[in-house]
Design a protein around this motif. Structure first.
Motif, PDB file in Angstrom:
ATOM      1  N   PHE A  88       0.816  -1.213   0.000  1.00 25.34           N
ATOM      2  CA  PHE A  88       0.000   0.000   0.000  1.00 25.34           C
ATOM      3  C   PHE A  88       0.844   1.254   0.000  1.00 25.34           C
ATOM      4  CE2 PHE A  88      -2.367  -3.481   1.852  1.00 25.34           C
ATOM      5  CZ  PHE A  88      -3.184  -3.699   0.755  1.00 25.34           C
ATOM      6  N   THR A 100      -6.746   2.829   0.316  1.00 22.96           N
ATOM      7  CA  THR A 100      -5.327   2.976   0.633  1.00 22.96           C
ATOM      8  C   THR A 100      -4.883   2.082   1.788  1.00 22.96           C
ATOM      9  OG1 THR A 100      -6.016   4.895   1.879  1.00 22.96           O
ATOM     10  CG2 THR A 100      -4.951   5.290  -0.243  1.00 22.96           C
ATOM     11  N   THR A 101      -5.816   1.749   2.683  1.00 26.05           N
ATOM     12  CA  THR A 101      -5.492   0.798   3.758  1.00 26.05           C
ATOM     13  C   THR A 101      -6.530  -0.310   3.731  1.00 26.05           C
ATOM     14  OG1 THR A 101      -6.754   2.170   5.253  1.00 26.05           O
ATOM     15  CG2 THR A 101      -4.365   2.380   5.375  1.00 26.05           C
ATOM     16  N   VAL A 147      -6.139  -5.321   9.295  1.00 25.38           N
ATOM     17  CA  VAL A 147      -7.198  -4.306   9.421  1.00 25.38           C
ATOM     18  C   VAL A 147      -8.505  -4.957   9.863  1.00 25.38           C
ATOM     19  CG1 VAL A 147      -8.570  -2.616   8.162  1.00 25.38           C
ATOM     20  CG2 VAL A 147      -6.122  -2.802   7.715  1.00 25.38           C
ATOM     21  N   TYR A 190      -1.813  -7.802   5.250  1.00 33.49           N
ATOM     22  CA  TYR A 190      -2.119  -6.476   5.799  1.00 33.49           C
ATOM     23  C   TYR A 190      -3.631  -6.279   5.945  1.00 33.49           C
ATOM     24  CZ  TYR A 190       2.696  -4.857   5.581  1.00 33.49           C
ATOM     25  OH  TYR A 190       4.028  -4.698   5.803  1.00 33.49           O
ATOM     26  N   SER A 206      -8.942  -3.550   3.824  1.00 37.15           N
ATOM     27  CA  SER A 206      -9.215  -4.719   4.642  1.00 37.15           C
ATOM     28  C   SER A 206      -9.565  -5.851   3.682  1.00 37.15           C
ATOM     29  CB  SER A 206     -10.405  -4.429   5.548  1.00 37.15           C
ATOM     30  OG  SER A 206     -11.547  -4.264   4.751  1.00 37.15           O
TER      31      SER A 206
END
Lengths: 331, 309
Positions: free
Chosen positions: B54, B256-257, B99, B95, B259
């Motif tokens: 990311f 951008t982040t 999240v 990642y 899940s």
């Protein structure tokens, strides 16, 4: 000697509001309903003696015990413990001083111990609440002493309540009740949930502790054999009222009140010599108790006056009895 | 039997019913191992993979749409392939799971933190306090959690700039899922507190003038919290699903982040053009994660419910 009296109950009334919610009351046009669990009770207990209350289930024995312990806000009357009127004191330190001296043993040995607490912590709870130990070591020693006093070993303190039998649990309850060094113990049917053999052990333990520590007991039970074993004085309760207060030897030798006679007649007799005269009827509903003497619908000696007028306790020899028939000499 | 006194905590632990039940339930053991591995992989992602999927600067479009390593065109550097921007799918999943797990656990923590105290207070005091709290809970229950989350997200999205919104997107998600599911925990603890408050050990505590707050904290709370923890375990799985649903709908965490839900949504666009791996592996991860957590929750429920044993 007034200073000899540890507990004096005067005109104790304890009503519970059992009415339906406001809206349904308005729809059905019914008024508030009060359950008269205790309706005008008078008795007193002298220091070092055991006063027992006996009666059928639902007659208000346990309510008296809990009211005296201060667990209820009473409807009317006075409960005077060592000269202090329980419902009148507001001072926190005074309340603490009294509750330290009055402790209670409950009926069910299963519900009266917090299952998540170790026995040591259960017994130490009153010690902590009233700051009776100098430090942790002192508290530990006090708990060990209490455990030995009730016939358990100090190592039992590390266990949880579920690891004990009913009788052992009741010993833990007694140790806990004794931990704030009380002078007055309220025992609400402490043996009724136990086996007969264990009942005797617990009763003997309680008698020993009474002799050693000079305790005063208010003892609640429906079991006449237990009552006979432990009491100095006995109050017979019927539907929220005391109908007879009598010294222990008199109860079995010379019962006065018709209800007391009925109770004694219900004790099973192996010899088969006594002839049973079964009494009709059941305990009436305390929401709407009978007028006059509450026992009149079941009493073989009842007359018009009994239906009309409530009898008060009157001294007859060593006992006190509330009965018109006895007062008039009809029995 | 050894006396309880001389047992160490390890002996007690090995001797315990729950340990026994755990060791005799292979499904639960498998689920626990899988969950543990996934948690480790998620939170140890920076150590386990060198890819930083990311950070746009680290990506190479030359690597875009690479299939999994075992396909003819796959390369061994990207074990589960890459997406349209050349991001490594395995790293993205690791990642993304982080999240999802964070949102799942923190939102359950929040609803437990609201639900348990309210439930205890309602059950212990009863009367109008009980009525007020539980009617409020009923109202809350009539609104689906997704709707509440959509509403809170909508409000924050319109009232805040998009940069600020991206920063607070995850906390907002946690709060909205957490707020939506507290009535469950309140109901469970309420019924427990209603039973416990009538028991004599509470009367015994009152008798020595224990303040009500301490009665609730030291006596009621430890005795009613057990069943809640079981529901909370399953609640984590439910929260992960809600988060994935919201992210799939585009109102959850920003791209951008991402899940797991965001990854599934992104991959969904490529499903018909044949790049199945972009959506398949995140979806598989989600299924396995939720299934494992649910299995552990089921086992906890069975073990702690004496009637089912």
């Amino acid at each position: 000697m007034p200073d000899d009296i540890i507990l004096d109950v005067k005109g104790l009334k304890m009503y519970f509001d059992v009415s339906a919610p406001l809206i349904s009351r308005m729809i059905r046009r019914t008024s508030k309903q009060m359950l008269k669990a205790v309706d005008g009770l008078n008795f007193s207990i002298r220091r070092g003696e055991t006063f027992s209350l006996v009666g059928e289930s639902g007659c208000g024995k346990s309510t008296v015990a809990r009211a005296v312990a201060g667990l209820y806000t009473i409807t009317d009357g006075d409960i005077v413990v060592e000269g202090e009127n329980l419902s009148k004191i507001r001072d926190k330190t005074k309340i603490a001083a009294i509750s330290k001296r009055v402790q209670m043993i409950f009926q069910s040995p299963y519900a009266s111990l917090d299952p998540r607490w170790r026995v040591r912590d259960i017994i130490a709870e009153p010690i902590r609440a009233f700051h009776l130990a100098k430090d942790k070591a002192d508290e530990r020693q006090q708990v060990d002493t209490l455990l030995r006093q009730v016939g358990l070993s100090p190592s039992d303190g590390e266990k949880y309540p579920h690891e004990f039998s009913g009788g052992q649990r009741q010993r833990i309850s007694i140790a806990r009740a004794l931990s704030s060094r009380p002078e007055f113990l309220i025992c609400d049917e402490p043996t009724s949930a136990l086996d007969v053999s264990v009942q005797a052990q617990i009763l003997n333990l309680m008698t020993e502790l009474q002799d050693d520590l000079g305790l005063t007991y208010l003892f609640i039970s429906h079991d006449l054999a237990v009552i006979d074993h432990i009491s100095d004085w006995i109050g017979v309760m019927y539907l929220g009222r005391i109908c007879e207060i009598t010294p222990q030897p008199e109860l079995f030798k010379n019962p006065l009140h018709p209800y007391t006679r009925l109770l004694l007649a219900t004790i099973p007799d192996l010899s088969g010599e006594t002839t049973h005269v079964p009494l009709e009827g059941e305990v009436p509903n305390p929401i709407n108790p009978p007028t006059g003497c509450t026992f009149h619908p079941r009493c073989p000696y009842a007359n018009e006056r009994c239906k009309r007028e409530r009898p008060e306790l009157r001294r007859i020899g060593p006992s006190e009895v509330a009965c018109h028939a006895i007062e008039e000499g009809r029995i | 039997m050894k006396s309880t006194h001389s047992m160490t905590w390890w002996d007690r632990f090995r001797d315990h019913d729950i340990t026994y039940s755990f060791c005799h339930s292979p499904v639960t053991m498998l689920a626990a191992i899988v969950t543990l591995l996934m948690v480790l992989a998620a939170f140890g992602a920076p150590l386990l993979t060198s890819y930083t999927p990311f950070e746009p600067g680290s990506l190479s479009l030359m690597d875009a749409f690479l299939p999994p390593a075992w396909e003819p065109e796959g390369v061994s550097q990207h074990l589960l392939g890459t997406d349209g921007q050349g991001r490594d799918i395995l790293a993205a999943i690791m990642y993304g799971t982080q999240v999802s797990l964070t949102v799942g656990m923190l939102s359950v923590l929040l609803s437990v933190a609201i639900g348990i105290p309210l439930g205890i207070i309602a059950g212990y005091f009863g009367g109008w306090v009980d009525t007020a709290i539980m009617r409020f809970a009923d109202i809350q229950l009539t609104i689906p959690p997704i709707l509440i989350a959509l509403m809170i997200d909508g409000i924050t999205r319109t009232s805040l700039s998009s940069e600020v919104h991206e920063v607070i997107a995850i906390p907002v998600l946690i709060v909205s899922i957490g707020l939506a599911s507290w009535p469950q925990y309140a109901r469970i603890t309420r019924s427990g507190a209603m039973v416990e408050r009538r028991k004599d050990y509470i009367a015994a505590a009152k008798l020595i003038q224990t303040p009500t707050a301490l009665v609730l904290l030291r006596h009621i709370f430890p005795n009613v919290v057990g069943p809640t923890l079981i529901v909370a375990t399953i609640g984590v799985a439910v929260a992960i699903i809600i988060e994935a649903t919201l992210s799939f709908l585009g109102v959850g965490v920003p791209p951008t982040t991402p899940s797991l839900g965001t990854l599934i949504r992104i991959g969904n666009n490529f499903l018909f053009s044949g790049e199945w791996w972009i959506t398949f592996f995140p979806a598989l991860t989600l299924v396995v994660l939720v299934l494992s957590v649910n299995l552990i929750g089921d086992w906890l429920r069975d073990t702690f419910n004496p009637k089912l044993r």
